[in-house]
Design an enzyme around this catalytic site. Structure first.
Site: not given
Ligand code: G6P
Length: 609
Positions: A2, A27, A75, A99-100, A481, A485, A488, A504, A604
């Site tokens: 958070c 966060r 979160w 937070n944590g 990736e 994307k 997500e 396979h 994030k």
């Molecule tokens: C979260 C975000 C991703 C990100 C990942 C790693 O899952 O939603 O977009 O790639 O964390 O985050 P970092 O800050 O370590 O790149």
């Protein structure tokens, strides 16, 4: 996981707390809340489910006027994202934001429940609240109460407290989760990061592990985990220099995709001596590339795919074997690491809990720690032997875009530096590669020009329930990736495979309802990928091919939707090809009406395991 803030101000602090929380929504945004003190010193609280705007509306309708406040954006970890579980948690004596994770909360909760104390939430945080409340009932002294409670808490956390009747006292504590103190003019602040405090001050002190801090308008006293008063340096955060707005764009993600030519260019300028046409790292590396026999790369999510691309570069350009793992596996798999090896950690936020734990493991194994981070003041940066910053600027959209391409850019420069140092890359070859790398921002500008066409393709793709991505070589991690994307932000199920693996298993999925996105620049692997594409076409699959003119032309398939990119050195294609991959996901999500910048259930920066 958070975001927390605390403010002792000379004006209504709850409104200021919301201003700070806006910058911490990355966060988490499951719920939010603020607590302040009334004119007669009582704790007043407002909490709301969902995004911060719901809390802001509540505060508008019911303003809080106290000049001290704590705030939280959540979160959810323990307990559903309801208002009851939203922070701050409070008794009549104290309010807390957290937070944590408090790992021993079950045992603490059982201890209180045995004594008949009723909990009003399902959170781990409430155990902290009751511990402090009980200590306050005994001594009435907030500082003493916190000193008594902190040693009882296990886990990784940052905490902020206000106390009834104390409008000039804020206490914060840090253990395993970041916390910064902001120094204002007769005002003091606490925040999960310096960005949150940027509207008020850019003079900050980063607390160290185990520190706890007592703030008043007059100043700050920092204690370490042994309760000894310590001095921690004040620094300029530089966070105020960044404008955090969407400009003319509808979403932060759109803005961040569009600004990639600029930020990739900025990152290149940092690592390349443009006059000499050679890589020039502005740091002294504490290791010798020639003495390395292996690199271990660790990261999470999108950053881990940047690591996968870099593996090809280090192996091909510098002939250095690379192992890549996601941090959540690496930290626990007890990997034996050779003495004095190099461990690279990649992270946008620099705060991802698993990546940080992986770093600490590698450090304990005697590795040199190099981090590629976007936040140079982050925990990962601060615990590294050497930091390679990506100069993407603050990334607000939860789905990473510009941070990813800047990570690739910095890693490409690092691989070239390694190749030169190890003699696997001649000066002439280095100059040729540097000139191809320097061309990347302009190529990204070209790629962005296809946005209208990509939007059209994305609208069609958005009707699908599943999407498959294929690629070979460095296009394989880019396919991973791309699938990430899309999942997500559009919630469309997507998978990515190395094109050669299609036969396979995943080939069984192919039918006329499955869009298959093939990422295939016209490179030495192109022919192989095209064969795999023929296998898809033969089974009625709907192919979307991302390639250059030559690649699209040679594919010779009628059923094909093509996205054409300019011709380039395929070595660095992943940086440029990221653009259509991101735009496809973005426009599919917009077409489906999804919340692009704040997709459900995500955050994030993931500061819990
Ligand atoms: C979260 C975000 C991703 C990100 C990942 C790693 O899952 O939603 O977009 O790639 O964390 O985050 P970092 O800050 O370590 O790149």
């Amino acid at each position: 996981m958070c975001g927390i803030v605390g403010i002792i101000s000379n004006e209504p602090a709850a409104a200021q707390a919301i201003e700070a929380l806006k910058r911490l929504e990355y966060r988490g945004y499951d719920s939010s809340g603020v607590a302040s003190l009334s004119s007669d010193g009582r704790i007043e609280r407002l909490r709301a489910e969902g995004k911060l705007k719901n809390l802001a509306a509540k505060l508008n309708a019911n303003p809080l006027f106290g000049h001290i406040a704590i705030g939280h954006t959540r979160w959810a970890t323990h307990g559903r994202p309801t208002e009851d579980n939203a922070h701050p948690h409070a008794t009549e004596r104290v309010a807390v934001v957290h937070n944590g994770i408090i790992e021993n909360f079950r045992e603490l909760r059982a201890e209180f429940e045995k004594d008949g104390v009723k909990f009003s939430s399902e959170t781990d945080t409430e155990a902290v609240l009751h511990l402090v409340d009980r200590a306050l009932q005994k001594s009435g002294d907030p500082t003493k109460a916190i000193a008594e409670v902190l040693p009882r808490l296990k886990g990784a956390f940052a905490l902020g407290f206000v106390f009834s009747g104390h409008d000039n006292l804020l206490i914060g504590a840090r253990q395993g989760a970041p916390l910064a103190v902001g120094h204002g003019e007769g005002e003091m602040y606490l925040g999960s990061d310096a960005l949150a405090l940027a509207p008020f001050t850019d003079t900050v002190t980063y607390l160290e592990e185990g520190d706890w801090v007592v703030l008043s308008r007059e100043g700050v006293t920092i204690h370490d985990r042994t309760n000894t008063i310590v001095k921690r340096a004040k620094q300029k955060s530089g966070a105020g220099a960044f404008l955090v707005d969407k400009g003319n764009h509808r979403h932060f993600m759109a803005k961040e995709i569009a600004e990639q030519p600029e930020v990739v260019g900025r990152t290149l300028a940092h690592y390349i001596d443009m006059n000499a046409g050679r890589v020039h790292l502005p740091v002294t590396l504490p290791f010798d590339w020639n003495k390395l026999t292996r690199i271990t790369i660790t990261a999470c999510g999108t950053a881990s795919y940047a690591g996968h691309v870099a593996k090809y570069w280090f192996e091909q350009i510098a002939r250095l074997p690379v192992e890549v793992d996601v941090a959540s596996e690496f930290r626990y798999r007890e990997a034996p690491l050779l003495d004095s090896g190099l461990a690279i950690f990649i992270s946008q936020s620099g705060e991802t809990a698993d990546t940080l734990a992986g770093l600490r493991y590698a450090k304990a194994q005697g590795q040199f720690i190099l981090s590629v981070v976007n936040v140079p003041t982050s925990s990962i940066a601060r615990e590294s032997d050497v930091v390679i910053p990506t100069l993407a600027g603050p990334e607000i959209g939860v789905a990473s875009t510009k941070a990813f391409t800047c990570q690739l850019t910095a890693l490409a420069c690092l691989a070239l530096a390694a190749g030169r140092a190890r003699g696997t890359l001649s000066e002439a070859d280095e100059q040729a590669l540097v000139s191809d790398l320097v061309a990347v921002p302009a190529l990204m500008v070209e790629a962005l020009k296809s946005e209208a066409h990509i939007e059209h393709v994305a609208h069609d793709m958005a009707k699908a329930k599943d999407v498959l991505y294929l690629g070979r070589g460095t296009s394989y991690p880019l396919a991973l990736e791309g699938a990430l994307k899309l999942k997500e932000i559009s919630y469309i199920h997507a998978e990515a495979y190395a094109a050669g693996e299609l036969k396979h298993g995943p080939i069984a999925l192919i039918d006329e309802d499955l869009p298959v996105i093939v990422i295939a620049p016209h490179d030495p692997l192109y022919e192989k990928t095209v064969s795999n594409m023929q296998e898809v076409a033969a089974r009625g699959g709907r192919i979307i091919l991302i390639s250059d003119r030559e690649g699209l032309h040679e594919a010779g398939l009628k059923t094909l939707a093509g996205i054409e990119l300019p011709k380039m050195n395929p070595r660095f294609a992943p940086i440029v090809y990221s653009v259509p991959v991101q735009l496809l996901a973005y426009h599919a999500a917009v077409a489906l009406g999804k919340d692009v910048d704040q997709p459900r259930n995500l955050a994030k920066s993931v500061t819990v395991e």
